[in-house]
Scaffold this motif. Structure first.
Motif, PDB file in Angstrom:
ATOM      1  N   ILE A 113       0.638  -1.221   0.042  1.00  5.38           N
ATOM      2  CA  ILE A 113       0.040   0.075  -0.167  1.00  5.38           C
ATOM      3  C   ILE A 113       0.963   1.401  -0.053  1.00  5.38           C
ATOM      4  CG2 ILE A 113      -1.625   1.154   1.170  1.00  5.38           C
ATOM      5  CD1 ILE A 113      -2.756  -1.242   0.254  1.00  5.38           C
ATOM      6  N   GLU A 114       0.852   1.961  -1.047  1.00  2.47           N
ATOM      7  CA  GLU A 114       1.672   3.128  -1.309  1.00  2.47           C
ATOM      8  C   GLU A 114       1.072   4.289  -0.808  1.00  2.47           C
ATOM      9  OE1 GLU A 114       5.239   5.063  -1.980  1.00  2.47           O
ATOM     10  OE2 GLU A 114       4.892   2.758  -2.133  1.00  2.47           O
ATOM     11  N   PRO A 115       1.599   5.101   0.338  1.00  2.00           N
ATOM     12  CA  PRO A 115       0.917   6.476   0.724  1.00  2.00           C
ATOM     13  C   PRO A 115       1.047   7.366  -0.546  1.00  2.00           C
ATOM     14  CG  PRO A 115       2.565   5.413   2.302  1.00  2.00           C
ATOM     15  CD  PRO A 115       2.627   4.820   1.156  1.00  2.00           C
ATOM     16  N   LYS A 116      -0.083   8.107  -0.715  1.00  2.00           N
ATOM     17  CA  LYS A 116      -0.276   9.134  -1.946  1.00  2.00           C
ATOM     18  C   LYS A 116      -0.792  10.249  -1.559  1.00  2.00           C
ATOM     19  CE  LYS A 116       0.340   7.998  -5.344  1.00  2.00           C
ATOM     20  NZ  LYS A 116       1.686   8.221  -6.189  1.00  2.00           N
ATOM     21  N   ARG A 117      -1.535  10.596  -0.216  1.00  5.71           N
ATOM     22  CA  ARG A 117      -2.118  11.936   0.043  1.00  5.71           C
ATOM     23  C   ARG A 117      -1.938  11.979   1.628  1.00  5.71           C
ATOM     24  NH1 ARG A 117      -7.605  14.006   0.106  1.00  5.71           N
ATOM     25  NH2 ARG A 117      -8.319  11.775  -0.263  1.00  5.71           N
ATOM     26  N   LEU A 118      -1.472  12.864   2.236  1.00  3.61           N
ATOM     27  CA  LEU A 118      -1.212  13.042   3.482  1.00  3.61           C
ATOM     28  C   LEU A 118      -1.736  14.438   4.124  1.00  3.61           C
ATOM     29  CD1 LEU A 118      -0.300  12.232   6.609  1.00  3.61           C
ATOM     30  CD2 LEU A 118       1.954  13.144   5.775  1.00  3.61           C
ATOM     31  N   GLY A 126      -3.815   5.557   0.691  1.00  3.28           N
ATOM     32  CA  GLY A 126      -2.575   4.945   0.447  1.00  3.28           C
ATOM     33  C   GLY A 126      -3.543   4.168  -0.911  1.00  3.28           C
ATOM     34  N   VAL A 127      -2.636   3.828  -1.858  1.00  3.34           N
ATOM     35  CA  VAL A 127      -3.123   3.147  -3.036  1.00  3.34           C
ATOM     36  C   VAL A 127      -2.315   1.772  -3.046  1.00  3.34           C
ATOM     37  CG1 VAL A 127      -3.270   3.032  -5.733  1.00  3.34           C
ATOM     38  CG2 VAL A 127      -3.733   5.149  -4.425  1.00  3.34           C
ATOM     39  N   LYS A 128      -3.198   0.483  -3.212  1.00  2.00           N
ATOM     40  CA  LYS A 128      -2.640  -0.646  -3.480  1.00  2.00           C
ATOM     41  C   LYS A 128      -1.762  -0.882  -4.895  1.00  2.00           C
ATOM     42  CE  LYS A 128      -3.672  -5.550  -3.515  1.00  2.00           C
ATOM     43  NZ  LYS A 128      -4.988  -6.678  -3.252  1.00  2.00           N
ATOM     44  N   GLY A 129      -0.476  -1.110  -4.646  1.00  2.00           N
ATOM     45  CA  GLY A 129       0.381  -1.114  -6.036  1.00  2.00           C
ATOM     46  C   GLY A 129       0.738   0.142  -6.558  1.00  2.00           C
ATOM     47  N   GLY A 154       5.367   8.587  -4.451  1.00  2.00           N
ATOM     48  CA  GLY A 154       4.990   9.975  -4.417  1.00  2.00           C
ATOM     49  C   GLY A 154       3.845  10.265  -3.518  1.00  2.00           C
ATOM     50  N   LEU A 155       4.280  11.226  -2.585  1.00  3.43           N
ATOM     51  CA  LEU A 155       3.358  11.510  -1.746  1.00  3.43           C
ATOM     52  C   LEU A 155       2.938  13.192  -1.614  1.00  3.43           C
ATOM     53  CD1 LEU A 155       1.609  10.675   1.083  1.00  3.43           C
ATOM     54  CD2 LEU A 155       3.791  11.430   2.234  1.00  3.43           C
ATOM     55  N   LYS A 156       1.819  13.348  -1.678  1.00  6.94           N
ATOM     56  CA  LYS A 156       1.302  14.740  -1.712  1.00  6.94           C
ATOM     57  C   LYS A 156       0.783  15.120  -0.231  1.00  6.94           C
ATOM     58  CE  LYS A 156      -2.284  17.940  -4.076  1.00  6.94           C
ATOM     59  NZ  LYS A 156      -3.204  18.036  -4.878  1.00  6.94           N
ATOM     60  N   ILE A 157       1.494  16.263   0.209  1.00  4.09           N
ATOM     61  CA  ILE A 157       1.333  16.474   1.697  1.00  4.09           C
ATOM     62  C   ILE A 157       0.207  17.762   1.565  1.00  4.09           C
ATOM     63  CG2 ILE A 157       1.942  17.333   3.743  1.00  4.09           C
ATOM     64  CD1 ILE A 157       4.562  16.007   3.016  1.00  4.09           C
ATOM     65  N   LEU A 158      -1.167  17.698   1.952  1.00  5.30           N
ATOM     66  CA  LEU A 158      -2.037  18.794   1.795  1.00  5.30           C
ATOM     67  C   LEU A 158      -1.804  19.895   3.014  1.00  5.30           C
ATOM     68  CD1 LEU A 158      -5.013  16.528   1.131  1.00  5.30           C
ATOM     69  CD2 LEU A 158      -3.565  17.440  -0.388  1.00  5.30           C
ATOM     70  N   LYS A 159      -2.338  20.886   2.917  1.00  4.08           N
ATOM     71  CA  LYS A 159      -2.209  22.088   3.801  1.00  4.08           C
ATOM     72  C   LYS A 159      -2.789  21.356   5.304  1.00  4.08           C
ATOM     73  CE  LYS A 159      -4.009  26.796   4.897  1.00  4.08           C
ATOM     74  NZ  LYS A 159      -5.028  27.896   4.294  1.00  4.08           N
ATOM     75  N   GLN A 160      -2.282  21.861   6.138  1.00  3.98           N
ATOM     76  CA  GLN A 160      -2.756  21.444   7.723  1.00  3.98           C
ATOM     77  C   GLN A 160      -4.058  21.649   7.847  1.00  3.98           C
ATOM     78  OE1 GLN A 160       0.365  21.245  10.793  1.00  3.98           O
ATOM     79  NE2 GLN A 160      -0.912  22.095  11.947  1.00  3.98           N
ATOM     80  N   LEU A 161      -4.772  21.085   8.621  1.00  9.42           N
ATOM     81  CA  LEU A 161      -6.209  21.226   8.930  1.00  9.42           C
ATOM     82  C   LEU A 161      -6.189  21.436  10.636  1.00  9.42           C
ATOM     83  CD1 LEU A 161      -9.125  20.948   7.956  1.00  9.42           C
ATOM     84  CD2 LEU A 161      -9.214  18.571   8.596  1.00  9.42           C
TER      85      LEU A 161
END
Length: 221
Positions: A183-188, A205-208, A212-219
């Protein structure tokens, strides 16, 4: 005490019992964080009374094809089943009373999206001060992080996504465990109270998936 919560979105209502584990804002944040595509086959792992799945459905009625809740505690399972009936969702929603480790093989590679608000704490942290039911929801007494990641990987389609919420201080543990099971982390997105350090994170996360991880603005919550 049993009560019926109006989610404030459409006419979806969820049953809760104050004597059991009740949902917090974490669940709502997770439901809003998930990006839902058309004709999704969705699973809610560690569902409790079903708040994440029901809130997600309320936000995305036209996109959710099927919704399956998985909950190990029979008392919370019964509440979720009651909410499915209350909302007239028997045709496209169901709840399974099982450990995630024991999910039937018929669910292998079944889901395009899994949402999960899992136990946050390692064994030995916090559950001594609560009853057994709350301990199961908050600590890894019945489900380790690696067991969770393996179950997610087993039940996701290739290219399927998982969205989960967890404690900020366990971010490295969660990423390491998910990657171990493809499971590849993609969005945080980190979550904090105003002018405070982050205490939670939301992760997709995306299976397979490719790295490349996109870090979003802190909430701020």
């Amino acid at each position: 005490m049993l009560k019926k919560e109006d989610l404030g979105i459409g006419d979806i209502k969820v049953y809760q019992d104050d004597s059991l584990y009740t949902f917090t804002s974490d669940s709502v944040l997770l439901a809003k964080f998930a990006n839902v595509k058309a004709s999704e086959d969705v699973a809610d792992f560690c569902a409790g009374s079903g708040i994440v799945g029901f809130y997600l459905y309320a936000l995305n009625k036209e996109k959710v094809k099927n919704l399956t809740f998985f909950e190990v505690q029979s008392s919370l399972f019964e509440l979720c089943k009651k909410s499915i009936k209350e909302n007239g969702l028997e045709d496209n929603a169901n709840v399974i009373n099982t450990k995630l480790q024991d999910i039937d093989k018929s669910y292998n590679e079944r889901f395009s999206l899994i949402v999960c608000n899992p136990p946050y704490m390692k064994v030995g942290q916090g559950q001594q001060k609560s009853g057994e039911g709350v301990a199961i929801c908050t600590s890894e007494v019945l489900l380790s992080l690696d067991e969770l990641s393996l179950s997610i990987s087993r039940c996701l389609k290739f290219g399927g996504r998982v969205c989960l919420v967890h404690r900020a201080d366990r971010l490295v543990d969660v990423i390491y465990s998910l990657k171990k099971y493809n499971i590849e982390p993609k969005r945080l997105q980190l979550v904090s109270a105003k002018d405070k350090e982050p205490y939670l994170f939301l992760l997709e996360g995306v299976k397979g998936g490719k790295s490349g991880l996109k870090i979003l603005k802190q909430l701020e919550n």
